[in-house]
Scaffold this motif. Structure first.
Motif, mmCIF file in Angstrom:
data_model
loop_
_atom_site.group_PDB
_atom_site.id
_atom_site.type_symbol
_atom_site.label_atom_id
_atom_site.label_comp_id
_atom_site.label_asym_id
_atom_site.label_seq_id
_atom_site.Cartn_x
_atom_site.Cartn_y
_atom_site.Cartn_z
ATOM 1 N N VAL A 13 2.107 -5.680 11.626
ATOM 2 C CA VAL A 13 3.208 -5.242 12.468
ATOM 3 C C VAL A 13 3.128 -5.999 13.781
ATOM 4 O O VAL A 13 2.082 -6.050 14.416
ATOM 5 C CB VAL A 13 3.149 -3.720 12.732
ATOM 6 N N SER A 14 4.244 -6.606 14.162
ATOM 7 C CA SER A 14 4.323 -7.325 15.426
ATOM 8 C C SER A 14 5.598 -6.869 16.116
ATOM 9 O O SER A 14 6.700 -7.173 15.643
ATOM 10 C CB SER A 14 4.352 -8.838 15.178
ATOM 11 N N GLY A 15 5.440 -6.101 17.203
ATOM 12 C CA GLY A 15 6.612 -5.511 17.838
ATOM 13 C C GLY A 15 7.239 -4.522 16.880
ATOM 14 O O GLY A 15 6.582 -3.586 16.429
ATOM 15 N N THR A 16 8.500 -4.738 16.528
ATOM 16 C CA THR A 16 9.159 -3.868 15.548
ATOM 17 C C THR A 16 9.270 -4.529 14.176
ATOM 18 O O THR A 16 9.863 -3.967 13.264
ATOM 19 C CB THR A 16 10.571 -3.464 16.029
ATOM 20 N N SER A 17 8.691 -5.723 14.011
ATOM 21 C CA SER A 17 8.756 -6.444 12.734
ATOM 22 C C SER A 17 7.556 -6.118 11.860
ATOM 23 O O SER A 17 6.427 -6.081 12.334
ATOM 24 C CB SER A 17 8.784 -7.953 12.970
ATOM 25 N N VAL A 18 7.829 -5.945 10.592
ATOM 26 C CA VAL A 18 6.799 -5.650 9.603
ATOM 27 C C VAL A 18 6.774 -6.776 8.577
ATOM 28 O O VAL A 18 7.818 -7.197 8.083
ATOM 29 C CB VAL A 18 7.102 -4.317 8.885
ATOM 30 N N THR A 19 5.570 -7.264 8.273
ATOM 31 C CA THR A 19 5.403 -8.289 7.246
ATOM 32 C C THR A 19 4.407 -7.774 6.217
ATOM 33 O O THR A 19 3.303 -7.365 6.566
ATOM 34 C CB THR A 19 4.869 -9.604 7.848
ATOM 35 N N ILE A 20 4.808 -7.796 4.967
ATOM 36 C CA ILE A 20 3.942 -7.366 3.867
ATOM 37 C C ILE A 20 3.487 -8.634 3.146
ATOM 38 O O ILE A 20 4.260 -9.261 2.429
ATOM 39 C CB ILE A 20 4.681 -6.415 2.923
ATOM 40 N N SER A 21 2.241 -9.019 3.379
ATOM 41 C CA SER A 21 1.708 -10.256 2.810
ATOM 42 C C SER A 21 1.381 -10.126 1.337
ATOM 43 O O SER A 21 1.622 -11.051 0.561
ATOM 44 C CB SER A 21 0.436 -10.675 3.553
ATOM 45 N N SER A 22 0.778 -9.000 0.962
ATOM 46 C CA SER A 22 0.423 -8.815 -0.447
ATOM 47 C C SER A 22 0.253 -7.342 -0.765
ATOM 48 O O SER A 22 -0.091 -6.541 0.095
ATOM 49 C CB SER A 22 -0.871 -9.559 -0.791
ATOM 50 N N VAL A 23 0.521 -7.025 -2.012
ATOM 51 C CA VAL A 23 0.315 -5.682 -2.553
ATOM 52 C C VAL A 23 -0.264 -5.872 -3.948
ATOM 53 O O VAL A 23 0.303 -6.589 -4.768
ATOM 54 C CB VAL A 23 1.637 -4.894 -2.657
ATOM 55 N N THR A 24 -1.414 -5.277 -4.202
ATOM 56 C CA THR A 24 -2.006 -5.344 -5.537
ATOM 57 C C THR A 24 -2.501 -3.962 -5.919
ATOM 58 O O THR A 24 -3.047 -3.236 -5.093
ATOM 59 C CB THR A 24 -3.197 -6.329 -5.595
ATOM 60 N N GLY A 25 -2.271 -3.595 -7.164
ATOM 61 C CA GLY A 25 -2.729 -2.300 -7.629
ATOM 62 C C GLY A 25 -2.854 -2.257 -9.134
ATOM 63 O O GLY A 25 -2.347 -3.138 -9.838
ATOM 64 N N THR A 26 -3.543 -1.242 -9.616
ATOM 65 C CA THR A 26 -3.686 -1.019 -11.047
ATOM 66 C C THR A 26 -3.427 0.452 -11.335
ATOM 67 O O THR A 26 -3.504 1.294 -10.446
ATOM 68 C CB THR A 26 -5.096 -1.385 -11.554
ATOM 69 N N GLY A 27 -3.111 0.737 -12.575
ATOM 70 C CA GLY A 27 -2.861 2.122 -12.947
ATOM 71 C C GLY A 27 -2.425 2.236 -14.382
ATOM 72 O O GLY A 27 -2.723 1.371 -15.216
ATOM 73 N N THR A 28 -1.699 3.300 -14.655
ATOM 74 C CA THR A 28 -1.185 3.551 -15.996
ATOM 75 C C THR A 28 0.310 3.801 -15.895
ATOM 76 O O THR A 28 0.782 4.373 -14.920
ATOM 77 C CB THR A 28 -1.858 4.786 -16.636
ATOM 78 N N ALA A 29 1.035 3.343 -16.928
ATOM 79 C CA ALA A 29 2.490 3.514 -16.913
ATOM 80 C C ALA A 29 3.059 3.328 -18.307
ATOM 81 O O ALA A 29 2.368 2.907 -19.229
ATOM 82 C CB ALA A 29 3.125 2.521 -15.952
ATOM 83 N N THR A 30 4.334 3.612 -18.406
ATOM 84 C CA THR A 30 5.088 3.439 -19.635
ATOM 85 C C THR A 30 4.910 2.023 -20.180
ATOM 86 O O THR A 30 4.940 1.057 -19.424
ATOM 87 C CB THR A 30 6.588 3.697 -19.342
ATOM 88 N N ASP A 31 4.728 1.909 -21.473
ATOM 89 C CA ASP A 31 4.650 0.631 -22.170
ATOM 90 C C ASP A 31 3.598 -0.330 -21.631
ATOM 91 O O ASP A 31 3.793 -1.544 -21.591
ATOM 92 C CB ASP A 31 6.025 -0.051 -22.208
ATOM 93 N N GLY A 32 2.455 0.199 -21.196
ATOM 94 C CA GLY A 32 1.323 -0.644 -20.816
ATOM 95 C C GLY A 32 1.482 -1.427 -19.533
ATOM 96 O O GLY A 32 0.804 -2.434 -19.338
ATOM 97 N N MET A 33 2.355 -1.010 -18.650
ATOM 98 C CA MET A 33 2.547 -1.693 -17.359
ATOM 99 C C MET A 33 1.430 -1.251 -16.411
ATOM 100 O O MET A 33 1.574 -0.311 -15.644
ATOM 101 C CB MET A 33 3.913 -1.374 -16.755
ATOM 102 N N THR A 34 0.274 -1.919 -16.480
ATOM 103 C CA THR A 34 -0.931 -1.472 -15.762
ATOM 104 C C THR A 34 -1.171 -2.163 -14.423
ATOM 105 O O THR A 34 -2.067 -1.770 -13.684
ATOM 106 C CB THR A 34 -2.177 -1.704 -16.638
ATOM 107 N N LYS A 35 -0.390 -3.192 -14.099
ATOM 108 C CA LYS A 35 -0.611 -3.931 -12.853
ATOM 109 C C LYS A 35 0.629 -3.876 -11.970
ATOM 110 O O LYS A 35 1.753 -3.994 -12.449
ATOM 111 C CB LYS A 35 -0.943 -5.395 -13.154
#
Length: 172
Positions: free
Chosen positions: A58-80
């Protein structure tokens, strides 16, 4: 401090989580050859739960999302869950964000576009995240899927860790 710790107040930008969610490179939408016979669209109740890490600055009022990584369980094997290149702005104790994301695994891949109305709000270290994302491209078991999923979860602005639940009806 790491980039994800550079938050002022509650600019936590749980948005990272959302772009989380969902935010990597977008796939081109899948096109199907027209069939002379009309087929009824099938409904798929997508559901998944993921945890992972988001790098947000966060810089001032600007937000930058550089990366998001996660794992889990979901419909039809969508684990990442993956994302990057998300952005947004802060307002009061909330951050509003958008960006590309991907859910993938043995069942294929769903490319998502997180809507700019998605938010992360809170004044403490633990931020509540909620929002929605539109399916932009697919492959695998859910090919031809269309629709919008919603997500809710929490984001820790000190560690960058998140937990998120994604659900929604998809039409195939």
């Amino acid at each position: 401090m790491a980039g994800h710790n550079q938050y002022r107040g509650s600019r936590l930008v749980a948005s990272a989580v959302a772009a989380a969610a969902f935010g990597a490179a977008m796939l081109a939408p899948v096109c199907a050859t027209a069939s002379p016979v009309a087929h009824a669209a099938a409904k798929v109740a997508f559901s998944g739960k993921y945890s992972g890490h988001a790098s947000v600055t966060v810089s001032g009022t600007s937000v930058t999302i550089s990366s998001v990584t996660g794992t889990g369980t979901a419909t039809d094997g969508m684990t990442k869950l993956a994302g990057a290149n998300g952005s947004g702005t802060t307002s009061g104790t909330c951050a509003f964000f958008s960006g590309p994301g991907t859910l993938s695994g043995t069942g294929g891949r769903l490319s998502l576009a997180v809507k700019s109305s998605s938010s992360g709000c809170g004044s403490g270290n633990q931020i509540s995240v909620k929002g929605s994302a539109t399916v932009k491209g697919v492959s695998g078991k859910l090919k031809k899927a269309k629709g919008t999923v919603t997500f809710t979860g929490t984001y820790n602005k000190t560690t960058g860790n998140f937990t998120i639940t994604i659900s929604g009806p998809l039409t195939t």
